[in-house]
Design an enzyme around this catalytic site. Structure first.
Site, PDB file in Angstrom:
ATOM      1  N   LYS A  26       0.832  -1.197   0.000  1.00 54.65           N
ATOM      2  CA  LYS A  26       0.000   0.000   0.000  1.00 54.65           C
ATOM      3  C   LYS A  26       0.875   1.258   0.000  1.00 54.65           C
ATOM      4  CE  LYS A  26      -3.553   0.016   2.797  1.00 54.65           C
ATOM      5  NZ  LYS A  26      -4.779  -0.040   1.971  1.00 54.65           N
ATOM      6  N   ARG A  96      -3.744   2.921   8.471  1.00 57.54           N
ATOM      7  CA  ARG A  96      -4.021   1.632   7.819  1.00 57.54           C
ATOM      8  C   ARG A  96      -2.758   0.779   7.763  1.00 57.54           C
ATOM      9  NH1 ARG A  96      -7.133   5.262   4.411  1.00 57.54           N
ATOM     10  NH2 ARG A  96      -9.309   4.558   4.184  1.00 57.54           N
ATOM     11  N   GLY A 105      -8.399  -7.267   4.333  1.00 51.41           N
ATOM     12  CA  GLY A 105      -9.293  -7.500   5.460  1.00 51.41           C
ATOM     13  C   GLY A 105      -8.677  -8.220   6.638  1.00 51.41           C
ATOM     14  N   MET A 107      -5.888  -7.308   8.518  1.00 56.74           N
ATOM     15  CA  MET A 107      -5.328  -6.476   9.587  1.00 56.74           C
ATOM     16  C   MET A 107      -6.199  -5.248   9.806  1.00 56.74           C
ATOM     17  SD  MET A 107      -1.262  -6.979   8.923  1.00 56.74           S
ATOM     18  CE  MET A 107      -1.399  -6.611   7.190  1.00 56.74           C
ATOM     19  N   ARG A 352      -3.611  -1.589  -6.138  1.00 61.94           N
ATOM     20  CA  ARG A 352      -2.845  -2.824  -5.961  1.00 61.94           C
ATOM     21  C   ARG A 352      -3.257  -3.785  -7.056  1.00 61.94           C
ATOM     22  NH1 ARG A 352      -5.933  -4.634  -0.402  1.00 61.94           N
ATOM     23  NH2 ARG A 352      -8.013  -4.896  -1.288  1.00 61.94           N
ATOM     24  N   HIS A 468      -2.620 -42.130   1.542  1.00 63.33           N
ATOM     25  CA  HIS A 468      -3.065 -42.969   0.430  1.00 63.33           C
ATOM     26  C   HIS A 468      -4.286 -42.367  -0.249  1.00 63.33           C
ATOM     27  CE1 HIS A 468      -5.481 -46.297  -1.322  1.00 63.33           C
ATOM     28  NE2 HIS A 468      -4.306 -46.702  -1.763  1.00 63.33           N
ATOM     29  N   SER A 776      14.447 -42.321 -10.912  1.00 55.82           N
ATOM     30  CA  SER A 776      13.239 -41.544 -10.657  1.00 55.82           C
ATOM     31  C   SER A 776      13.150 -41.364  -9.144  1.00 55.82           C
ATOM     32  CB  SER A 776      12.006 -42.270 -11.186  1.00 55.82           C
ATOM     33  OG  SER A 776      10.845 -41.511 -10.938  1.00 55.82           O
ATOM     34  N   CYS A 843       8.947 -38.601  -9.332  1.00 58.93           N
ATOM     35  CA  CYS A 843       7.593 -39.124  -9.523  1.00 58.93           C
ATOM     36  C   CYS A 843       6.775 -39.095  -8.248  1.00 58.93           C
ATOM     37  CB  CYS A 843       7.633 -40.543 -10.095  1.00 58.93           C
ATOM     38  SG  CYS A 843       8.433 -41.734  -9.004  1.00 58.93           S
ATOM     39  N   TYR A 863      12.830 -34.424 -16.103  1.00 59.81           N
ATOM     40  CA  TYR A 863      11.371 -34.361 -16.149  1.00 59.81           C
ATOM     41  C   TYR A 863      10.808 -34.419 -14.735  1.00 59.81           C
ATOM     42  CZ  TYR A 863      11.263 -39.407 -15.219  1.00 59.81           C
ATOM     43  OH  TYR A 863      11.418 -40.640 -14.647  1.00 59.81           O
TER      44      TYR A 863
END
Length: 891
Positions: A26, A96, A105, A107, A352, A468, A776, A843, A863
């Site tokens: 701000k 503020r 909203g 603080m 903002r 799981h 992997s 993975c 990957y």
């Protein structure tokens, strides 16, 4: 000397937009707007460093701060031509918060500061409106009393409502100056009664009380929760912005409003917002009065009878449109603006980056590229990968009513409603007759896979984000709420207790896998829509990313979903899930009950056609892309029956009595199965199991290859810790593969590698890589074995460790880069030193986490692999990681 305050206003400022770390979002933007020549009420920002000092020094201020604040306040007085605390020509202030990350909203704010029993009359004289002055005073007492003094808001609201009722008044705007005077007196009395001391009359005392309250609000419960949910560090602190008040409630030529430079729901390039005549800022969002549309187009779209700002004040509307264009061009992003009109003059109170839906974010990014405001790379950077989940799953209708029973972890996104069932068998039976069901379990196991597959949603009372249930649900794209510990499940009685309600089997509930909420009854949902902007942005992401994105998939549905979302291969096919299908599980159990190798091979021969067809389907769908198949991993006891009926069925099929089945289950039972007889240990103990699976893989590859398709099988050996383990199993894989290829006359290119999921494997990666062609990283188990922490039982520990600051993130969601990450880094370095062409991927569930993907990029993985519904998230995150790496290296 440390500079604690930065002034702005009057067309100049000491700060800039790039000083958010010090001035908060701000404060930095107020300074920037002032430098741009936009009318901003003058003020000063107290830095985030002052907040840190305040927190670390027992809620006290730095010595130099008061003098610097006095000088800054004198600057405001000079610009405005009014004096703070003066009974005539009085200057009032707003105080503020303003953290570097937007926390709307969360603080505290105090308006109209400086009013007391003397200055209120000065304000009345200056404005010529006694009613306005006393309205401001009662607002100030109410706000300051709540935020600073701790007199809860409801005390004041009760006094106001009682006064209106006793005087036959309905709206706040119906109250006269005398009404407000009466209420001011009542408010003073209430404060003194609650606190034992009168409401402070000294404006300077009021100011420092408000500053301290805003600093203190950084640690209020809602702010702490918001930071935790949005990954905002607690040590950032907040700035405080002190500004001259401007009044939207001074008369009919005054107004206040909030607007977005583009529609935050759709992304349409049009001013969007609302305002109120003769009101202060909190009135717009309080719901006491119905706000008016800003544009005529909004008025028509909402079928509103209220006049639009464009109609009522066209000259200020056009000025607001000009500011909109100036700010968008300057910030090159959609802005969220707050403004006040005081006696015909437009003031900007805040700008903002505006919050927006995922669909709007995509449209705005793509449109801004077309408009020349940003380039493609910036468009890719703009989209939060995690928010793409909104586009891939049904979501609850935000307008629908809901009765929340309990809350768990948002384990798999999407919303689902259905009739409650308490077992996988019942889920399958109910689904078979066309019922939509939600499977409720204390926790799930691999045996539940059939019921999980047919359920609209899954709810567990135990387990975490990588339990799981969570992992399987994400893989299937099924909404899931896990770890809802306030729910009590009675499986025997087929009921659950939650939120004071008893839910019986067949009762309808709704779960929201994005928030973790469990609701009574059916809540309407909205189906996702993938726009053309989605495809455009994904195309731009693919142009810049350097890592591949694979999917974890073992069913045709999974594989097709993965391909639809742009997966470039299968990085993990978990073969154990395939054996739980009804037509196969009995043969699997017969194999486990067998006493000799010959008997086991006989049972496995019955499984071979099923397993072969599984791989034919996957190879065909993936159409020449790599398919990494993990050989059987879990311990054998997970496949044995648990109900008397299933035990009897197995006993009959195996030609033994039920007691023998129970004896075999007891023999296979392990106290800690995760570290027990599983993975490659199974393949070494019972090589015939892996022989069948490898034969199925290569016979399927031959069949698909003969049909004219390219096939790239990759065989993954699980839970390897020692080179000798890998070598023994790889030799068997190569032998079976050679036999199949020789018999068919088809030559196949394939890879054999391992999953790195044990610390020893990472440390000895150089040895293992001598024969392994790929690694992997199975980071689910690598995290468990490194931290010594079970992912299924760690929910409470993780929550406590997060609260104590031991964990900044859940290590099962975002990779622990210092510990687990160090092992990955070691394995990469040592593995590639032994085999430079070693293929490297991940993975575990971390393969779909944006922060973990950045780490994968940094260590040079080829990957990442994740559940099918997270493939778009991984594609975008991988592109952002590549862009960040390029920026860091200066390429």
């Amino acid at each position: 000397m440390t500079k604690w305050t930065y002034c702005f206003g009057g067309g100049r400022a000491e700060g800039r937009a790039d000083m958010k770390t010090l001035l908060g979002g701000k404060g930095a933007n107020l300074a920037e707007m002032s430098n741009l020549g936009i009318a901003v009420p003058p003020g000063f920002t107290i830095t985030t460093e002052a907040c840190t000092y305040f927190s670390e020094h027992g809620d006290t201020y730095p010595d130099e701060l008061r003098r610097q604040a006095e000088d800054a306040l004198a600057g405001i007085e000079k610009i405005v031509g009014a004096r703070f605390g003066s009974p005539t020509g009085t200057l009032l202030l707003s105080v503020r918060s303003g953290a570097r990350a937007s926390m709307p909203g969360m603080m505290d704010t105090v308006l109209n500061l400086g009013l007391n029993d003397d200055t209120v009359d000065g304000l009345a004289a200056d404005s010529g409106d006694e009613r306005f002055a006393y309205d401001c005073y009662r607002r100030f007492i109410q706000m300051y009393g709540d935020v600073v003094l701790g007199v809860e808001h409801h005390h004041f609201e009760e006094l106001l409502e009682s006064h209106k009722e006793s005087h036959g008044l309905t709206l706040d705007t119906d109250l006269t100056a005398e009404d407000w005077k009466t209420l001011v007196t009542a408010y003073h009395t209430k404060v003194e009664k609650q606190l034992g001391t009168p409401f402070p009359q000294d404006p300077e005392e009021q100011l420092w009380g408000a500053i301290g309250a805003v600093f203190g609000s950084w640690m209020n419960p809602r702010a702490v929760t918001y930071r935790r949910l949005h990954g905002i560090p607690g040590d950032w602190g907040t700035a405080v912005n002190v500004q001259a008040m401007v009044f939207g409630n001074m008369g009919e030529d005054c107004a206040t409003g909030v607007c977005f430079t583009r529609d935050p729901s759709t992304g349409e390039n049009a001013l969007y917002g609302e305002y109120l005549v003769n009101a202060q800022g909190e009135d717009v969002v309080a719901g006491i009065r119905t706000p008016q549309p800003i544009t005529i187009a909004e008025k028509r779209a909402n079928d509103s009878d209220l006049p639009a700002m464009e109609e009522v004040i066209p000259e200020l509307y056009h000025e607001l449109q000009d500011i909109r264009g100036k700010l968008e061009a300057h910030y090159t992003d959609m802005q969220d603006l707050e403004f006040t009109i005081q006696r015909g003059k437009l003031w900007l109170l805040q700008t903002r980056a505006g919050k927006r839906t995922a669909n709007a974010a995509l449209k705005i990014a793509v449109d801004m590229v077309a408009e020349g405001l940003i380039d493609k790379a910036e468009a890719v950077r703009r989209i939060d990968p995690a928010r793409l989940d909104q586009l891939l799953h049904p979501t609850l209708d935000p307008k629908a009513e809901r009765r929340v029973l309990a809350k768990g972890l948002p384990a798999s996104p999407g919303a689902a409603s259905g009739k409650v069932v308490f077992s996988a068998e019942d889920a399958e039976a109910w689904a078979e007759r066309g019922e939509a069901v939600v499977l409720v379990r204390v926790e799930t196991s691999p045996e539940d896979i059939g019921g999980m597959h047919v359920s609209e949603g899954i709810l567990t009372t135990r387990g975490g984000m990588t339990s799981h249930a969570a992992v399987v649900a994400r893989g299937m794209g099924t909404p899931c709420v896990a770890g809802a510990g306030d729910i009590r499940v009675d499986h025997g009685a087929k009921r659950m207790m939650a939120g004071g309600e008893v839910i019986e089997e067949g009762d309808v509930i709704t779960i929201d896998g994005a928030t973790g909420e469990v609701m009574l009854g059916k809540v309407p949902t909205i189906q996702p829509e993938l726009s053309g902007d989605f495809a455009t942005l994904m195309e731009w992401a693919d142009e810049v990313r350097t890592m591949g994105v694979y999917a974890n998939a073992e069913t045709p549905v999974d594989a097709e979903t993965a391909r639809r979302f742009g997966a470039e291969g299968i990085g993990l096919c978990r073969t154990e899930h395939m054996f739980f299908q009804p037509e196969r599980i009995l043969y699997m159990r017969q194999m486990i009950m067998s006493k000799t190798e010959a008997q086991r091979r006989e049972a496995l021969e019955k499984l071979l056609p099923y397993q072969r067809q599984d791989f034919v389907d996957l190879f065909t769908i993936m159409a020449g892309l790599p398919v990494t198949i993990r050989l059987l991993d879990p311990p054998l006891n997970e496949f044995l029956p648990t109900t008397e009926r299933d035990m009897a069925e197995l006993a009959e099929a195996a030609g033994v009595d039920v007691a023998m089945v129970k004896t075999r289950a007891a023999q296979l039972h392990e106290g800690n199965p995760m570290l027990g007889h599983r993975g490659c240990r199974l393949g070494i103990t019972y090589p015939e199991i892996y022989d069948m699976q490898v034969r199925a893989i290569f016979e399927a590859a031959v069949e698909v290859s003969k049909a004219g398709h390219t096939v790239h099988p990759e065989v993954m050996i699980p839970l390897v810790g020692m080179k000798k383990e890998f070598d023994i199993v790889k030799e068997a894989v190569d032998r079976v593969a050679s036999d199949v290829m020789a018999a068919s006359g088809v030559r196949l290119d394939y890879l054999v590698g391992t999953m790195i999921e044990l610390p020893r494997a990472a440390l000895r990666a150089g040895d293992i890589a001598e024969n392994a062609q790929f690694f992997s990283f199975g980071t689910n188990d690598l995290t468990q074995t490194t931290l010594g922490l079970s992912r299924d039982d760690a929910g409470n520990i993780i929550a406590l460790y997060h609260q104590k600051g031991i964990f900044t993130e859940d290590p099962f969601i975002t990779l622990d880069q210092e510990g687990v990450g160090e092992l990955v880094r070691i394995a990469v370095e040592r593995g590639r030193a032994a085999r430079p062409d070693l293929k490297l991927g991940i993975c575990g569930e971390h393969g779909g986490d944006p922060a973990s993907i950045r780490f994968c990029q940094s260590v040079g993985l080829d990957y990442v692999s994740c559940s099918p519904y997270r493939v778009p998230i991984a594609r975008l995150a991988a592109a952002q990681a590549a862009l960040d790496e390029k920026a860091d290296t200066g390429d």
